[in-house]
Design an enzyme around this catalytic site. Structure first.
Site, PDB file in Angstrom:
ATOM      1  CE  LYS A 182       2.885  -4.421   4.218  1.00 19.41           C
ATOM      2  NZ  LYS A 182       2.564  -5.216   3.057  1.00 19.41           N
ATOM      3  CE  LYS A 191       5.632  -8.693   5.955  1.00 12.58           C
ATOM      4  NZ  LYS A 191       5.119  -9.698   5.083  1.00 12.58           N
TER       5      LYS A 191
HETATM    6  N1  CTP Z   1      -1.663  -5.811  -3.943  1.00 16.48           N
HETATM    7  C1  CTP Z   1      -2.613  -6.342  -4.832  1.00 16.48           C
HETATM    8  N2  CTP Z   1      -2.799  -7.698  -4.906  1.00 16.48           N
HETATM    9  C2  CTP Z   1      -2.081  -8.529  -4.120  1.00 16.48           C
HETATM   10  C3  CTP Z   1      -1.101  -8.006  -3.222  1.00 16.48           C
HETATM   11  C4  CTP Z   1      -0.919  -6.632  -3.156  1.00 16.48           C
HETATM   12  O1  CTP Z   1      -3.285  -5.600  -5.547  1.00 16.48           O
HETATM   13  N3  CTP Z   1      -2.309  -9.837  -4.204  1.00 16.48           N
HETATM   14  C5  CTP Z   1      -1.503  -4.360  -3.856  1.00 16.48           C
HETATM   15  C6  CTP Z   1      -1.839  -3.815  -2.474  1.00 16.48           C
HETATM   16  O2  CTP Z   1      -3.248  -3.637  -2.334  1.00 16.48           O
HETATM   17  C7  CTP Z   1      -1.077  -2.505  -2.489  1.00 16.48           C
HETATM   18  C8  CTP Z   1       0.173  -2.831  -3.331  1.00 16.48           C
HETATM   19  O3  CTP Z   1      -0.148  -4.023  -4.063  1.00 16.48           O
HETATM   20  O4  CTP Z   1      -1.825  -1.517  -3.155  1.00 16.48           O
HETATM   21  C9  CTP Z   1       1.405  -3.059  -2.469  1.00 16.48           C
HETATM   22  O5  CTP Z   1       1.050  -4.045  -1.517  1.00 16.48           O
HETATM   23  P1  CTP Z   1       2.075  -4.678  -0.483  1.00 16.48           P
HETATM   24  O6  CTP Z   1       1.532  -4.534   0.893  1.00 16.48           O
HETATM   25  O7  CTP Z   1       3.432  -4.189  -0.740  1.00 16.48           O
HETATM   26  O8  CTP Z   1       2.021  -6.243  -0.943  1.00 16.48           O
HETATM   27  P2  CTP Z   1       1.555  -7.532  -0.192  1.00 16.48           P
HETATM   28  O9  CTP Z   1       1.823  -8.683  -1.125  1.00 16.48           O
HETATM   29  O10 CTP Z   1       0.132  -7.405   0.295  1.00 16.48           O
HETATM   30  O11 CTP Z   1       2.551  -7.594   1.052  1.00 16.48           O
HETATM   31  P3  CTP Z   1       2.471  -8.385   2.460  1.00 16.48           P
HETATM   32  O12 CTP Z   1       2.138  -9.805   2.213  1.00 16.48           O
HETATM   33  O13 CTP Z   1       3.863  -8.188   3.040  1.00 16.48           O
HETATM   34  O14 CTP Z   1       1.432  -7.671   3.312  1.00 16.48           O
END
Ligand code: CTP
Length: 131
Positions: free
Chosen positions: A45, A47
């Site tokens: 990511k 970050k």
């Molecule tokens: N996920 C989900 N719905 C969301 C956000 C995440 O179903 N709104 C799911 C992702 O598809 C993944 C899991 O949660 O299977 C972990 O996702 P992660 O990448 O840790 O969360 P994000 O919120 O997408 O993080 P970022 O914004 O840092 O990319």
């Protein structure tokens, strides 16, 4: 017993995380969650996570329905993790749709839709706007 495995960073736990974990668990009888290490998260990511890998592991482990957790060190080891944790089903968010189909040789691959309107990134942006 049907065993499910899923993976993610799960930083700053939010309702999208909870929902995908609950829906993954409902596909079987046992849920294992691979938590991205801090280093893997950085490389994926570009970050840093707010919470450390050990904090994220502890938080996810405490969720009802999560039976086992481990640290995912490398994306290249997915097949090894699937074998090691004897997964029958691999669950991924549909942001990865199609990208894991080659694991169908090892286990069933299921993509679940993400929850609209929330992410760790958008939560952090909201906090920055308030500051
Ligand atoms: N996920 C989900 N719905 C969301 C956000 C995440 O179903 N709104 C799911 C992702 O598809 C993944 C899991 O949660 O299977 C972990 O996702 P992660 O990448 O840790 O969360 P994000 O919120 O997408 O993080 P970022 O914004 O840092 O990319």
């Amino acid at each position: 017993m049907k065993r499910v495995i899923t993976f993610g960073t799960f930083d700053m736990l939010h309702v999208g995380h909870i929902r995908i974990l609950q829906r993954a668990r409902a596909l079987g009888d046992h849920l294992t969650v691979g938590i991205s290490t801090d280093a893997l998260n950085r490389s994926k990511k570009q970050k840093n996570a707010i919470y450390s890998e050990m904090e994220r592991l502890e938080i996810i482990k405490a969720i009802i329905g999560v039976d086992d957790v481990f640290l995912e060190h490398s994306l290249e080891l997915k097949a090894d993790y699937i074998r090691q944790y004897k997964a029958d089903i691999l669950v991924m968010g549909d942001d990865w749709a199609g990208k894991f189909d080659h694991f169908n040789a090892l286990c069933k691959v299921v993509y679940l839709s993400r929850t609209d309107g929330i992410s760790t990134t958008s939560t952090l942006e909201g906090i920055k706007r308030l500051a």
